[in-house]
Design a protein around this motif. Structure first.
Motif, PDB file in Angstrom:
ATOM      1  N   LYS A  16     -77.649  62.535   3.139  1.00  0.00           N
ATOM      2  CA  LYS A  16     -76.352  62.105   2.638  1.00  0.00           C
ATOM      3  C   LYS A  16     -75.214  62.724   3.443  1.00  0.00           C
ATOM      4  O   LYS A  16     -74.223  62.068   3.738  1.00  0.00           O
ATOM      5  CB  LYS A  16     -76.224  62.499   1.167  1.00  0.00           C
ATOM      6  CG  LYS A  16     -75.034  61.862   0.499  1.00  0.00           C
ATOM      7  CD  LYS A  16     -75.191  61.821  -1.007  1.00  0.00           C
ATOM      8  CE  LYS A  16     -73.973  61.199  -1.638  1.00  0.00           C
ATOM      9  NZ  LYS A  16     -73.863  61.558  -3.038  1.00  0.00           N
ATOM     10  N   TYR A  17     -75.337  64.011   3.746  1.00  0.00           N
ATOM     11  CA  TYR A  17     -74.193  64.703   4.333  1.00  0.00           C
ATOM     12  C   TYR A  17     -74.385  65.086   5.786  1.00  0.00           C
ATOM     13  O   TYR A  17     -73.459  65.515   6.446  1.00  0.00           O
ATOM     14  CB  TYR A  17     -73.884  65.970   3.527  1.00  0.00           C
ATOM     15  CG  TYR A  17     -73.437  65.663   2.131  1.00  0.00           C
ATOM     16  CD1 TYR A  17     -72.220  65.030   1.914  1.00  0.00           C
ATOM     17  CD2 TYR A  17     -74.245  65.973   1.040  1.00  0.00           C
ATOM     18  CE1 TYR A  17     -71.810  64.720   0.627  1.00  0.00           C
ATOM     19  CE2 TYR A  17     -73.836  65.681  -0.242  1.00  0.00           C
ATOM     20  CZ  TYR A  17     -72.622  65.045  -0.450  1.00  0.00           C
ATOM     21  OH  TYR A  17     -72.216  64.734  -1.698  1.00  0.00           O
ATOM     22  N   TRP A  18     -75.590  65.024   6.290  1.00  0.00           N
ATOM     23  CA  TRP A  18     -75.773  65.566   7.625  1.00  0.00           C
ATOM     24  C   TRP A  18     -76.253  64.524   8.618  1.00  0.00           C
ATOM     25  O   TRP A  18     -75.493  64.084   9.488  1.00  0.00           O
ATOM     26  CB  TRP A  18     -76.729  66.764   7.566  1.00  0.00           C
ATOM     27  CG  TRP A  18     -76.772  67.509   8.855  1.00  0.00           C
ATOM     28  CD1 TRP A  18     -77.833  67.612   9.682  1.00  0.00           C
ATOM     29  CD2 TRP A  18     -75.709  68.210   9.465  1.00  0.00           C
ATOM     30  NE1 TRP A  18     -77.487  68.343  10.780  1.00  0.00           N
ATOM     31  CE2 TRP A  18     -76.188  68.728  10.683  1.00  0.00           C
ATOM     32  CE3 TRP A  18     -74.359  68.456   9.127  1.00  0.00           C
ATOM     33  CZ2 TRP A  18     -75.405  69.474  11.553  1.00  0.00           C
ATOM     34  CZ3 TRP A  18     -73.574  69.203   9.993  1.00  0.00           C
ATOM     35  CH2 TRP A  18     -74.093  69.710  11.180  1.00  0.00           C
ATOM     36  N   GLU A  19     -77.460  64.079   8.429  1.00  0.00           N
ATOM     37  CA  GLU A  19     -78.001  63.233   9.486  1.00  0.00           C
ATOM     38  C   GLU A  19     -78.961  62.253   8.845  1.00  0.00           C
ATOM     39  O   GLU A  19     -79.700  62.602   7.940  1.00  0.00           O
ATOM     40  CB  GLU A  19     -78.709  64.152  10.490  1.00  0.00           C
ATOM     41  CG  GLU A  19     -79.418  63.493  11.620  1.00  0.00           C
ATOM     42  CD  GLU A  19     -80.930  63.627  11.523  1.00  0.00           C
ATOM     43  OE1 GLU A  19     -81.588  63.003  12.334  1.00  0.00           O
ATOM     44  OE2 GLU A  19     -81.440  64.299  10.616  1.00  0.00           O
ATOM     45  N   ASP A  20     -78.928  61.020   9.289  1.00  0.00           N
ATOM     46  CA  ASP A  20     -79.720  60.003   8.613  1.00  0.00           C
ATOM     47  C   ASP A  20     -80.217  58.980   9.625  1.00  0.00           C
ATOM     48  O   ASP A  20     -79.873  57.807   9.554  1.00  0.00           O
ATOM     49  CB  ASP A  20     -78.878  59.337   7.515  1.00  0.00           C
ATOM     50  CG  ASP A  20     -79.707  58.367   6.715  1.00  0.00           C
ATOM     51  OD1 ASP A  20     -80.941  58.463   6.761  1.00  0.00           O
ATOM     52  OD2 ASP A  20     -79.111  57.492   6.051  1.00  0.00           O
ATOM     53  N   ALA A  21     -80.994  59.449  10.580  1.00  0.00           N
ATOM     54  CA  ALA A  21     -81.498  58.527  11.583  1.00  0.00           C
ATOM     55  C   ALA A  21     -82.797  57.896  11.105  1.00  0.00           C
ATOM     56  O   ALA A  21     -83.601  58.547  10.447  1.00  0.00           O
ATOM     57  CB  ALA A  21     -81.741  59.275  12.887  1.00  0.00           C
ATOM     58  N   VAL A  22     -82.981  56.660  11.456  1.00  0.00           N
ATOM     59  CA  VAL A  22     -84.259  56.018  11.171  1.00  0.00           C
ATOM     60  C   VAL A  22     -85.294  56.628  12.118  1.00  0.00           C
ATOM     61  O   VAL A  22     -85.034  56.723  13.320  1.00  0.00           O
ATOM     62  CB  VAL A  22     -84.141  54.501  11.377  1.00  0.00           C
ATOM     63  CG1 VAL A  22     -85.509  53.841  11.225  1.00  0.00           C
ATOM     64  CG2 VAL A  22     -83.143  53.905  10.402  1.00  0.00           C
ATOM     65  N   PRO A  23     -86.453  57.073  11.584  1.00  0.00           N
ATOM     66  CA  PRO A  23     -87.445  57.701  12.466  1.00  0.00           C
ATOM     67  C   PRO A  23     -87.866  56.760  13.592  1.00  0.00           C
ATOM     68  O   PRO A  23     -87.848  55.539  13.435  1.00  0.00           O
ATOM     69  CB  PRO A  23     -88.624  57.979  11.536  1.00  0.00           C
ATOM     70  CG  PRO A  23     -88.069  57.922  10.164  1.00  0.00           C
ATOM     71  CD  PRO A  23     -86.897  57.012  10.200  1.00  0.00           C
ATOM     72  N   ILE A  24     -88.259  57.371  14.701  1.00  0.00           N
ATOM     73  CA  ILE A  24     -88.568  56.576  15.888  1.00  0.00           C
ATOM     74  C   ILE A  24     -89.677  55.553  15.610  1.00  0.00           C
ATOM     75  O   ILE A  24     -89.599  54.409  16.066  1.00  0.00           O
ATOM     76  CB  ILE A  24     -88.973  57.507  17.052  1.00  0.00           C
ATOM     77  CG1 ILE A  24     -87.729  58.317  17.479  1.00  0.00           C
ATOM     78  CG2 ILE A  24     -89.516  56.731  18.233  1.00  0.00           C
ATOM     79  CD1 ILE A  24     -87.988  59.345  18.529  1.00  0.00           C
ATOM     80  N   ASP A  25     -90.661  55.955  14.802  1.00  0.00           N
ATOM     81  CA  ASP A  25     -91.769  55.013  14.572  1.00  0.00           C
ATOM     82  C   ASP A  25     -91.357  53.824  13.703  1.00  0.00           C
ATOM     83  O   ASP A  25     -92.086  52.834  13.619  1.00  0.00           O
ATOM     84  CB  ASP A  25     -92.982  55.747  13.978  1.00  0.00           C
ATOM     85  CG  ASP A  25     -92.605  56.616  12.786  1.00  0.00           C
ATOM     86  OD1 ASP A  25     -91.435  56.491  12.344  1.00  0.00           O
ATOM     87  OD2 ASP A  25     -93.437  57.404  12.320  1.00  0.00           O
ATOM     88  N   ARG A  26     -90.208  53.938  13.012  1.00  0.00           N
ATOM     89  CA  ARG A  26     -89.775  52.798  12.199  1.00  0.00           C
ATOM     90  C   ARG A  26     -88.550  52.099  12.793  1.00  0.00           C
ATOM     91  O   ARG A  26     -87.889  51.299  12.133  1.00  0.00           O
ATOM     92  CB  ARG A  26     -89.459  53.275  10.776  1.00  0.00           C
ATOM     93  CG  ARG A  26     -90.714  53.311   9.903  1.00  0.00           C
ATOM     94  CD  ARG A  26     -90.339  53.401   8.449  1.00  0.00           C
ATOM     95  NE  ARG A  26     -90.122  54.776   8.030  1.00  0.00           N
ATOM     96  CZ  ARG A  26     -89.159  55.169   7.196  1.00  0.00           C
ATOM     97  NH1 ARG A  26     -88.316  54.294   6.696  1.00  0.00           N
ATOM     98  NH2 ARG A  26     -89.042  56.433   6.843  1.00  0.00           N
ATOM     99  N   GLU A  27     -88.175  52.438  14.022  1.00  0.00           N
ATOM    100  CA  GLU A  27     -86.893  51.939  14.519  1.00  0.00           C
ATOM    101  C   GLU A  27     -86.929  50.459  14.904  1.00  0.00           C
ATOM    102  O   GLU A  27     -85.871  49.862  15.107  1.00  0.00           O
ATOM    103  CB  GLU A  27     -86.382  52.816  15.666  1.00  0.00           C
ATOM    104  CG  GLU A  27     -87.103  52.640  16.974  1.00  0.00           C
ATOM    105  CD  GLU A  27     -86.603  53.643  18.018  1.00  0.00           C
ATOM    106  OE1 GLU A  27     -85.931  54.624  17.670  1.00  0.00           O
ATOM    107  OE2 GLU A  27     -86.898  53.416  19.190  1.00  0.00           O
ATOM    108  N   ALA A  28     -88.122  49.873  14.942  1.00  0.00           N
ATOM    109  CA  ALA A  28     -88.178  48.438  15.214  1.00  0.00           C
ATOM    110  C   ALA A  28     -87.386  47.654  14.159  1.00  0.00           C
ATOM    111  O   ALA A  28     -86.842  46.584  14.440  1.00  0.00           O
ATOM    112  CB  ALA A  28     -89.624  47.986  15.245  1.00  0.00           C
TER     113      ALA A  28
END
Lengths: 320, 716
Positions: free
Chosen positions: A106-118
């Motif tokens: 919520k407050y820091w970082e919210d990247a989609v993991p590399i294995d799900r980035e498709a």
């Protein structure tokens, strides 16, 4: 709760603005000495306040966690599902993220993991370059918002209604404080010598210091041995602005700007001026090579009865 | 499915700009090295032998111009000409325009190199060039614009990639900045006076200067990063949303931040505050670019260890992040009070220039050259050596300069308890930092060595490959003139399909900040309170002022006493905006390697200045200033005075009617008086009244003396 947090941050920033802008000075007050205390108090208050804030936040998070657990247990019971008493099963949310993970997302970082980035990859490519559609990094967004709040607070503090000083006011305050401190530092010290009280020094120690000051500051115009150059010869009996310790001291202190002799009062302490003036007097009769022709009038020590008046008389006669 | 079209990319123009970039880069860095060592060993100025064109004052603008416009300028054209074609799936619009652009730009650089060392300058930092060259720059920039937009129009992609948004913003903003900064009235073939004076000129200058950094050194390089980094890493760009937000926020906010170069100056407080707050708000938009770059490398960090290209790009992006965090911090008033006029500023700009621009350029060239020449890089080892020598060079450059900056700050402001300056002699503060200057010189030398290795590596790569002048490509023809709306697509796609709307919106956004700051300063008189005793320069003083400009004194001497006790004690009453109203251009400077000169007038006798110009060390032992013996022998040229007077009167300086007819006479009278004065003070050289030195003395003795006459400021 969110509003409260931003409000607190805002107040903190506003107080920061004043600290940053006046790091070297103290806030507007008639007596700077008295004002030392509030400056420290501001810091104490800030640090204590921040600590308190952190503790309060941690406490609220705990309470929130507890209530959340209770609510889930209640809801489960209503639906006829029994949960373990320690509530361990319900702390984790359905997606499997723990508290810190949720906070981080919520407050820091919210990247989609590399294995799900498709899932978030653009369909189109530009010369082989494709783009992900990741969420803006939350810490980055928060930082942006904070800087905007800072900007508004800053403008408010300095221009739209706060107590921020203009740069001219800051300067006047700085000078006023310095005046007071200088007066205190000079009170009862040898440095307090001035042109009416100064006496020629004869000890080799201070005269040596005087020689050093002379070498560092005076030789450019008066020559390495005082023989004169741009400025007059200091080794003969002739003086443009009066000889003797009191007049020489005075010339050094106030300068003769119209003739190129600058005032040294900003660069040399009174005691230093006394030392260098004393040293200059010892140069008399040393007959260095390449002396500059005599200028001014012969100075005789008998005339020291009234050094000041003589100096004043000597001044106009020098413009030949 | 639409028809597949065959076409070719033009690589020749890319190679030309690339070569120009690194060759000019070596020249620019070499000049930088020379001036760095001049500050350690002044005889390297060679002016003591009467050679006038190698002094620090004249070479410093050559260094900045060469590095900014020749090295980085050609670098950004390399990157744009390569990536634009590929991102648009189209060959450049016109080869003729490409080559006009290329040779025009090199000609401009040549003109700069042939004018600046000869003192043909107007002293506006990064805009020093004479007015005919300014016109040429504008024309070539238009050629570049037509070529770029022509290519955009005939593209085979519906939408524009983020790199191209940055290229468009770059083009329009640099055009606006350059044109407004070049508002000047010529008085001769190469001489001109700024339309703006004093405080207004300062504001326009730093609106320009700051945004030259923003839109010449930053936005095009961000665009290039968006192309070369994902290509080299073979990873998708981290976040499309982040691209959008940070692009628009960056170009809107950047333009406001210029006044942070003028904190605690005579600029009105409100302008300074705007500069501060917009600089602070700039952190996030700047870091958006860094984040999108670094996060694109997620999952590719292992390759950074092996691939020199990625190493260069990572350090470049990191240096960008450091410099864009430091910049906003330096814009906070109390931090700026430390850094301004000191070597901290020099450290800051070199982290940006050497790290961000330099390393991104080298990374790009290392990536490009093997592709242009269809071969492998000649030596990965040499590239790695270049990387490490260069990185260490940056550290050896920056750290001592930070140290020097803080040292200067502490020494300049230290008082004894009795209230006198602890280091009253400015020279003490200079001698103290000479060792730091030496280490900086070593750092610069390392960086330069790295660059030489890099150029060697690129030449060897070229030698072992065969150049591909026209690269075959194919793409489907564009079906729609305007990109059709696709259900569910992101709102921003609309403008990505409309380059001219993008140009328009960018122009509007970048115009706002400048308008809000500059228009009130220029048109509302009360912004600059008039001082009744401040009078225009006499003809001889004006001539002396132009000599001061010619010699580039601004490179080391400021004319702005800030309202700090440490400065008023050292230099005299702090500067008032009303004292500068006849200054075209303003000469506040941004660096004090020597002391401030704003109130040097009447401080020393004429003969002091005479001796000091002949050999500064006679009057100030240990001085780093070059000697100017040629000023003592050069004949005084007053022939341009009438046209100078007319030009200044046209711009608003209140010289009486027909004053130009008596200007030369008046100048000669004053020259005679000064030479007589010098004579009385023991300077017996004959014919002094016909030498340049008397004009310079006249100007220096006038500086800052107007308000001593009657120190009452009246607001009109």
């Amino acid at each position: 709760m969110k509003t409260k947090k931003y409000l607190l941050i805002f107040l903190w920033l506003v107080s920061q603005a004043s600290l940053w802008a006046q790091a070297a000075t103290t806030p507007a007050a008639p007596d700077p000495q008295v004002n030392q205390l509030p400056q420290i108090m501001t810091w104490v208050f800030l640090i204590a306040g921040s600590l308190l804030f952190i503790v309060a936040m941690a406490y609220m998070i705990k309470v929130n966690q507890f209530l959340y657990k209770r609510a889930l247990q209640l809801e489960a019971r209503l639906n006829g599902v029994e949960l373990p008493a320690d509530g361990s099963a319900v702390v984790a949310d359905p997606a499997g993220d723990g508290f810190w993970t949720r906070m981080r997302k919520k407050y820091w970082e919210d990247a989609v993991p590399i294995d799900r980035e498709a899932d978030i990859l653009s369909h189109h490519d530009f010369d082989g370059i494709r783009e992900l559609d990741n969420r803006l990094p939350p810490w980055w967004v928060n930082m942006f918002i904070l800087t905007i709040i800072y900007a508004l607070g800053y403008m408010f503090y300095y221009h739209w209604g706060g107590n921020g000083l203009s740069q001219t006011q800051e300067y006047e305050q700085e000078v006023a404080i310095a005046k007071k401190n200088i007066a205190a530092a000079l009170a009862g010290k040898a440095n307090a010598v001035d042109e009416s009280s100064v006496l020629a020094l004869t000890d080799s120690g201070p005269l040596g210091e005087g020689e050093l000051i002379f070498k560092n500051n005076c030789v450019a115009c008066h020559g390495a041995k005082g023989e004169g150059g741009v400025g007059p010869n200091l080794t003969d009996e002739y003086w443009l602005h009066g000889g003797g310790i009191k007049n020489v001291f005075k010339t050094i202190k106030y300068g003769v700007p119209e003739k190129g002799m600058i005032s040294w009062s900003a660069q040399l302490k009174p005691s230093d001026m006394q030392k260098v003036a004393s040293y200059i007097l010892t140069l008399k009769g040393t007959n260095p090579p390449n002396p500059k022709a005599p200028q001014g009038e012969i100075w005789k020590e008998e005339a020291t009865a009234k050094p000041d008046s003589t100096a004043k008389e000597a001044l106009p006669s020098t413009t030949k | 499915m639409s028809r597949i079209e065959q076409f070719q990319y033009d690589n020749r123009i890319v190679r030309a700009f690339g070569m120009a970039s690194f060759l000019w880069g070596l020249v620019g860095m070499l000049v930088g090295l020379i001036i760095a060592f001049q500050l350690i060993y002044p005889p390297l100025n060679f002016s003591q032998y009467g050679v006038p064109f190698l002094t620090f004052g004249r070479l410093r603008p050559l260094h900045t111009n060469a590095v900014i416009f020749a090295f980085v300028g050609n670098g950004l054209f390399t990157g744009i000409y390569y990536s634009l074609q590929r991102l648009l799936k189209a060959r450049m619009f016109s080869s003729t325009l490409s080559w006009v652009h290329f040779w025009g730009w090199q000609f401009i650089i040549l003109c700069a190199a042939l004018t600046l060392p000869f003192g043909i300058t107007n002293s506006s930092e990064y805009a020093e060039l004479a007015w005919p060259i300014d016109i040429l720059i504008a024309l070539i920039w238009v050629v570049f614009g037509i070529n770029m937009f022509g290519t955009i129009v005939k593209r085979r992609e519906d939408h524009l990639y983020v790199a191209i948004w940055f290229y468009i913003a770059t083009w329009v903003t640099v055009a606006v900045l350059h044109i407004v900064r070049s508002f000047e009235l010529p008085y001769s073939f190469l001489g001109s006076y700024s339309v703006f004076s004093g405080v207004q000129d300062a504001l326009v200058q730093w609106w320009y200067g700051h945004n030259a950094v923003a839109f010449f050194l930053t936005t095009p390089y961000l665009g290039m990063m968006y192309y070369f980094l994902p290509k080299a890493a073979n990873r998708p760009v981290y976040s499309y949303k982040l691209s959008i937000i940070h692009f628009w926020a960056l170009i809107f906010i950047y333009i406001w931040a210029g006044p942070h170069h003028l904190l605690y100056s005579s600029m009105p407080d409100w302008v300074q505050s705007l500069g501060t707050v917009f600089s602070v708000m700039l952190i996030a938009p700047s870091w958006g670019g860094m984040l999108n770059g670094l996060l694109t490398l997620r999952g590719a960090w292992d390759r950074v260890r092996q691939d020199p290209v990625l190493k260069f790009l990572v350090v470049a992006v990191t240096a960008y992040g450091m410099a864009t965090f430091e910049g906003p911090m330096l814009s906070i008033k109390s931090v700026n009070a430390i850094s301004h006029f000191t070597d901290w500023t020099i450290a800051h700009v070199h982290v940006g220039a050497l790290g961000w621009n330099g390393f991104l350029t080298f990374g790009m060239l290392y990536w490009l050259w093997p592709r242009l020449y269809r071969t492998n890089l000649y030596s990965t080892n040499l590239a790695n050596i270049h990387f490490w020598v260069g990185t260490l060079g940056i550290i050896f450059y920056a750290v001592p300069m930070y140290w020097a900056g803080w040292t200067q700050y502490f020494m300049w402001r230290e008082f004894t308890p009795e209230g006198t300056l602890a280091w009253g002699n400015f020279l003490d503060t200079v001698k103290q930092i000479v060792p730091m200057y030496m280490i900086r010189g070593v750092g610069g030398l390392m960086y330069f060595t790295g660059a030489v290795i890099g150029v060697y590596n690129l030449f060897k790569t070229a030698a072992q490959g065969s150049f591909l002048a026209n690269e075959d490509a194919e793409a489907p023809a564009r079906e729609h003139l305007v990109a059709p709306k696709v259900a569910g697509e992101y709102w921003h796609k609309w403008i990505e399909g409309r380059p001219f709307q993008m140009l328009l919106f960018s122009t509007i956004l970048i115009a706002i900040g400048g308008i809000v700051q500059i228009i009130p300063m220029v048109f509302i008189e009360s912004q600059v309170p008039k001082i009744s005793t401040v009078k225009p320069y006499t003809p001889l003083e004006l001539t002396g002022r132009d000599l001061y400009i010619r010699e580039g004194c601004i490179g080391c001497h400021s004319q702005m006493i800030r309202p700090f006790r440490a400065e008023t004690e050292r230099y005299g009453e702090y500067s008032k905006s009303g004292e500068y109203i006849y200054d075209r251009p303003f000469l506040w400077s941004s660096k004090r390697t020597g002391p401030d000169l704003f109130r040097v007038g009447k401080k020393y006798p004429d003969s002091w200045h005479y001796n000091h110009m002949m050999d500064p060390t006679t009057m100030s032992p240990g001085s780093l200033m070059p000697a100017y013996p040629q000023l003592l022998t050069n004949p005084l040229d007053l022939s341009l005075l009438p046209s100078k007077i007319v030009a200044l009167r046209t711009l608003g300086t209140p010289y009486p009617r027909n004053f130009e007819k008596e200007a030369i006479e008046k100048a000669k009278e004053q020259a005679l008086a000064i030479s007589k004065n010098l004579n009385d003070q023991g300077i017996k050289d004959p014919g002094l009244e016909n030498k340049e030195i008397v004009a310079l003395i006249a100007y220096l003795q006038r500086l800052g003396t107007d308000i001593k006459v009657q120190p009452t400021a009246t607001s009109k």
